[in-house]
Design a protein around this motif. Structure first.
Motif, PDB file in Angstrom:
ATOM      1  N   ILE A  66       5.045   9.389   9.322  1.00 52.29           N
ATOM      2  CA  ILE A  66       3.970   8.609   8.707  1.00 52.29           C
ATOM      3  C   ILE A  66       4.243   8.430   7.218  1.00 52.29           C
ATOM      4  O   ILE A  66       4.128   7.324   6.671  1.00 52.29           O
ATOM      5  N   ALA A  67       4.651   9.518   6.552  1.00 50.57           N
ATOM      6  CA  ALA A  67       4.947   9.451   5.119  1.00 50.57           C
ATOM      7  C   ALA A  67       6.145   8.550   4.837  1.00 50.57           C
ATOM      8  O   ALA A  67       6.175   7.828   3.826  1.00 50.57           O
ATOM      9  N   THR A  70       5.343   4.677   7.819  1.00 52.94           N
ATOM     10  CA  THR A  70       4.070   3.983   7.627  1.00 52.94           C
ATOM     11  C   THR A  70       3.857   3.615   6.158  1.00 52.94           C
ATOM     12  O   THR A  70       3.366   2.529   5.845  1.00 52.94           O
ATOM     13  N   SER A  71       4.246   4.497   5.268  1.00 53.07           N
ATOM     14  CA  SER A  71       4.017   4.268   3.841  1.00 53.07           C
ATOM     15  C   SER A  71       4.954   3.232   3.242  1.00 53.07           C
ATOM     16  O   SER A  71       4.580   2.548   2.276  1.00 53.07           O
ATOM     17  N   HIS A  72       6.173   3.075   3.801  1.00 55.93           N
ATOM     18  CA  HIS A  72       7.168   2.256   3.112  1.00 55.93           C
ATOM     19  C   HIS A  72       7.711   1.064   3.906  1.00 55.93           C
ATOM     20  O   HIS A  72       8.230   0.119   3.308  1.00 55.93           O
ATOM     21  N   HIS A  74       7.969  -2.414   5.520  1.00 54.23           N
ATOM     22  CA  HIS A  74       7.245  -3.645   5.207  1.00 54.23           C
ATOM     23  C   HIS A  74       8.086  -4.847   5.617  1.00 54.23           C
ATOM     24  O   HIS A  74       9.295  -4.740   5.843  1.00 54.23           O
ATOM     25  N   SER A  92       2.640  -0.245   9.920  1.00 57.22           N
ATOM     26  CA  SER A  92       1.345  -0.751   9.475  1.00 57.22           C
ATOM     27  C   SER A  92       1.301  -2.254   9.694  1.00 57.22           C
ATOM     28  O   SER A  92       2.115  -2.998   9.123  1.00 57.22           O
ATOM     29  N   LYS A  95       1.307  -4.502   6.691  1.00 59.70           N
ATOM     30  CA  LYS A  95       2.502  -4.642   5.856  1.00 59.70           C
ATOM     31  C   LYS A  95       3.726  -5.169   6.604  1.00 59.70           C
ATOM     32  O   LYS A  95       4.615  -5.774   5.992  1.00 59.70           O
ATOM     33  N   GLY A 242       6.438   6.270  -4.972  1.00 60.20           N
ATOM     34  CA  GLY A 242       7.128   6.663  -3.744  1.00 60.20           C
ATOM     35  C   GLY A 242       8.420   7.402  -4.046  1.00 60.20           C
ATOM     36  O   GLY A 242       9.138   7.070  -4.983  1.00 60.20           O
ATOM     37  N   ARG A 266      14.902   7.871   1.640  1.00 59.39           N
ATOM     38  CA  ARG A 266      14.477   6.491   1.398  1.00 59.39           C
ATOM     39  C   ARG A 266      15.340   5.927   0.278  1.00 59.39           C
ATOM     40  O   ARG A 266      15.365   6.461  -0.831  1.00 59.39           O
TER      41      ARG A 266
END
Length: 272
Positions: A66-67, A70-72, A74, A92, A95, A242, A266
């Motif tokens: 998720i971190a 989901t967060s990054h 896009h 997401s 995004k 991030g 990342r």
């Protein structure tokens, strides 16, 4: 290295043989020529393993996924080795505009399609696509997506370990497929930093590769990714808050003797 850690994969190997023997034998009886195609037999065997193991493996490190994802993730997302499509649940919808699942094993495709639809991505409206090839086919990927640099995010969750000539494949994907400013997100089991553990990873790898569709325990995927010349200089935290580079606190401790040694990271491609 402790003996218990050295033989830790024996149970998984035995379970795999028990699980896949009957369905694989049925396929061989129906098509004896498969005995001449070890790679295809391995793919069939792995499908039956992942059909049972996949959901459980997906739950492992769920907060991390998720971190990371989901967060990054896009824009247009390319999911390397999509397997059963579990990555879709971490995307997401606000995004991610398109989910492209890269999976050469056609037995997995119905499962990917189901997971994608559950996450809101369908082929009919252009938000979902399955590419039935491996990550090494960068020219086909670019052609299918309409040219070079069409992907905003590349995601690889336990997948680069199985890609033939993965160092070259990763380099081509980042250079030709990923947009400038795009991101590579990965969580991979890799070659351990300790030489004694790497030795036993290499001992187990021929068996593991055969049973698990090319998966290699001793592949230094994190090193391949880090040394590519395409990345923006990565501070510990970027301007948006991030984390970039290798997420040390999320990666396995080097003192851990586990044959499955994970690295998480990342990386952001520099603008031209």
């Amino acid at each position: 290295m402790k003996f218990s850690n050295i033989i830790s994969l024996a149970n998984e190997v035995w379970w795999c043989i028990q699980t896949t023997f009957r369905p694989t034998l049925v396929v061989i009886i129906e098509s004896p020529s498969l005995l001449l195609n070890v790679k295809r037999l391995s793919a069939i065997s792995f499908y039956h393993v992942w059909r049972i193991w996949g959901d459980g493996a997906n739950q492992a490190r769920k907060d991390l996924k998720i971190a990371l994802v989901t967060s990054h993730a896009h824009g247009v997302v390319l999911d390397i080795g999509a397997g059963m499509g579990h990555t879709a649940q971490f995307l997401s919808k606000d995004k991610v505009t398109k989910y492209v699942a890269l999976e050469p094993n056609a037995l997995m495709h119905p499962h990917i399609r189901k997971k994608a639809e559950e996450a809101g991505y369908i082929e009919e409206d252009g938000t979902f696509m399955i590419l039935p090839c491996g990550a090494e086919a960068h020219e086909l990927i670019s052609y299918t997506l309409g040219g070079d640099h069409k992907v905003d995010t590349i995601v690889s969750i336990l997948s680069f370990c199985s890609v033939p000539q993965s160092e070259k494949a990763i380099e081509r994907l980042v250079d030709r497929v990923l947009k400038p400013g795009g991101e590579l997100l990965f969580c991979e089991h890799v070659a351990h930093k300790r030489s004694d553990v790497r030795f036993w990873q290499s001992v187990w790898t021929p068996i593991w590769t055969t049973l698990f569709d090319g998966c290699r325990l001793n592949r230094p995927t994190d090193v391949y990714i880090q040394r590519l010349p395409y990345w923006q200089p990565f501070p510990e935290v970027d301007a948006k808050g991030g984390r970039t580079g290798i997420w040390e606190e999320e990666s396995d401790n080097i003192a851990d003797e586990a044959l499955f040694f994970h690295q998480v990271g990342r990386f952001v491609k520099r603008d031209v």
